[in-house]
Design a protein around this motif. Structure first.
Motif, mmCIF file in Angstrom:
data_model
loop_
_atom_site.group_PDB
_atom_site.id
_atom_site.type_symbol
_atom_site.label_atom_id
_atom_site.label_comp_id
_atom_site.label_asym_id
_atom_site.label_seq_id
_atom_site.Cartn_x
_atom_site.Cartn_y
_atom_site.Cartn_z
ATOM 1 N N GLY A 111 5.373 6.712 -0.934
ATOM 2 C CA GLY A 111 4.243 6.344 -1.785
ATOM 3 C C GLY A 111 2.913 6.582 -1.105
ATOM 4 O O GLY A 111 1.972 7.113 -1.718
ATOM 5 N N ILE A 112 2.824 6.206 0.158
ATOM 6 C CA ILE A 112 1.574 6.409 0.894
ATOM 7 C C ILE A 112 1.319 7.902 1.118
ATOM 8 O O ILE A 112 0.184 8.375 1.032
ATOM 9 C CB ILE A 112 1.611 5.644 2.233
ATOM 10 N N THR A 113 2.378 8.646 1.381
ATOM 11 C CA THR A 113 2.232 10.088 1.594
ATOM 12 C C THR A 113 1.743 10.776 0.327
ATOM 13 O O THR A 113 0.875 11.657 0.383
ATOM 14 C CB THR A 113 3.573 10.694 2.052
ATOM 15 N N VAL A 114 2.272 10.375 -0.818
ATOM 16 C CA VAL A 114 1.801 10.938 -2.088
ATOM 17 C C VAL A 114 0.355 10.525 -2.335
ATOM 18 O O VAL A 114 -0.460 11.336 -2.802
ATOM 19 C CB VAL A 114 2.717 10.490 -3.249
ATOM 20 N N LEU A 115 0.017 9.298 -2.006
ATOM 21 C CA LEU A 115 -1.368 8.840 -2.168
ATOM 22 C C LEU A 115 -2.316 9.670 -1.314
ATOM 23 O O LEU A 115 -3.353 10.139 -1.801
ATOM 24 C CB LEU A 115 -1.484 7.360 -1.802
ATOM 25 N N ILE A 116 -1.962 9.884 -0.067
ATOM 26 C CA ILE A 116 -2.834 10.643 0.840
ATOM 27 C C ILE A 116 -2.929 12.100 0.414
ATOM 28 O O ILE A 116 -4.016 12.676 0.367
ATOM 29 C CB ILE A 116 -2.321 10.539 2.298
ATOM 30 N N ASN A 149 -1.678 13.869 -2.578
ATOM 31 C CA ASN A 149 -1.973 14.297 -3.956
ATOM 32 C C ASN A 149 -3.167 13.577 -4.562
ATOM 33 O O ASN A 149 -4.014 14.205 -5.201
ATOM 34 C CB ASN A 149 -0.750 14.073 -4.841
ATOM 35 N N ASP A 150 -3.225 12.285 -4.399
ATOM 36 C CA ASP A 150 -4.261 11.516 -5.084
ATOM 37 C C ASP A 150 -5.606 11.570 -4.373
ATOM 38 O O ASP A 150 -6.644 11.762 -5.004
ATOM 39 C CB ASP A 150 -3.814 10.070 -5.253
ATOM 40 N N LEU A 151 -5.598 11.369 -3.061
ATOM 41 C CA LEU A 151 -6.856 11.391 -2.322
ATOM 42 C C LEU A 151 -7.235 12.793 -1.864
ATOM 43 O O LEU A 151 -8.414 13.077 -1.654
ATOM 44 C CB LEU A 151 -6.772 10.455 -1.106
ATOM 45 N N CYS A 210 -0.160 15.144 7.071
ATOM 46 C CA CYS A 210 0.696 15.025 5.890
ATOM 47 C C CYS A 210 2.068 15.647 6.101
ATOM 48 O O CYS A 210 3.072 15.091 5.664
ATOM 49 C CB CYS A 210 0.032 15.665 4.673
#
Length: 178
Positions: A130-135, A137-139, A147
Motif C-alpha cells: 500500500g505504501i509503495t503504491v502510494l509513493i 502511483n499516487d504521489l 521504489c
C-alpha cells in the motif's frame, strides 16, 4: 411380546489379492510438505530465502525507517526467516535421523508458529504494498525514493508468505484430523 429370531446372512468370499491391492496407502504423515519430509524442507528453505532477500533489500535502503510499514516488514521478515531457519534445521535433522515429526504437541507448535508468522508476513507485505503504491502511483515521487527496492522487498515478502501458507495449512489439517 415379540422376540426376533436370529437370521443368518451369507458372507461373500474375500476378493483375491491382486498386485494393485498390495500397494501401500498414503497416510497423513506421508504427505509432502509436512514437517520431517523433503517437501516440508523445501517449503521451509523457500520461506527462508524469500524472507532473507526481503529483509536484506529493505534494510539496505536508507530511508525505510521513516515509514512504519517498512519497519514492520523488516521485523516480520526477520521473524519469518528465523522461524523458517529453525524449522528447516529441524526438518534436516528429522530427515537425516529418520524421525517422524507427527507428535501432536510438535504439530500444534508448528501450526501456531506458522499461523502467527505467516499472518504477520502477509500483513506486513500488504502494508508495504500500500505504501509503495502510494509513493509510486499516487504521489509520483519514485525519483526521490527507492521504489524498485521497496517493490522488490514487498514481492519477496509475498512470496515468503505464499510458501508459508501451505506449511500452515498442512500442519493445521494434520492437527484437526487427530
Amino acid at each position: 411380546m415379540s422376540v426376533s429370531n436370529a437370521s443368518v446372512h451369507p458372507v461373500d468370499a474375500p476378493p483375491l489379492q491382486t498386485e494393485a491391492a498390495n500397494v501401500p496407502r498414503v497416510r497423513m504423515k506421508d504427505v509432502q510438505g509436512m514437517p520431517g519430509t523433503i517437501g516440508g524442507f523445501f517449503l521451509r528453505f523457500a520461506q527462508f530465502v524469500f524472507a532473507v532477500v526481503s529483509l536484506c533489500v529493505m534494510s539496505t535502503t536508507g530511508d525505510f525507517p521513516s515509514v512504519t510499514a517498512f519497519c514492520y516488514l523488516v521485523a516480520a521478515a526477520g521473524l519469518q526467516s528465523l522461524w523458517s531457519l529453525s524449522l528447516g534445521i529441524l526438518d534436516v535433522y528429522a530427515l537425516l535421523v529418520g524421525r517422524c515429526l507427527q507428535n501432536s504437541r510438535i504439530v500444534s507448535l508448528f501450526a501456531v508458529g506458522d499461523g502467527v508468522t505467516s499472518t504477520l508476513t502477509f500483513a506486513a507485505a500488504c502494508a508495504s504494498a500500500g505504501i509503495t503504491v502510494l509513493i509510486g502511483n499516487d504521489l509520483g515521487v519514485c525519483s526521490q525514493n527507492h521504489c524498485l527496492e521497496f517493490e522488490t522487498a514487498t514481492a519477496m515478502a509475498f512470496l515468503s508468505w505464499f510458501c508459508a501458507l501451505p506449511s500452515f495449512l498442512l500442519n493445521f489439517w494434520s492437527l484437526a484430523s487427530r
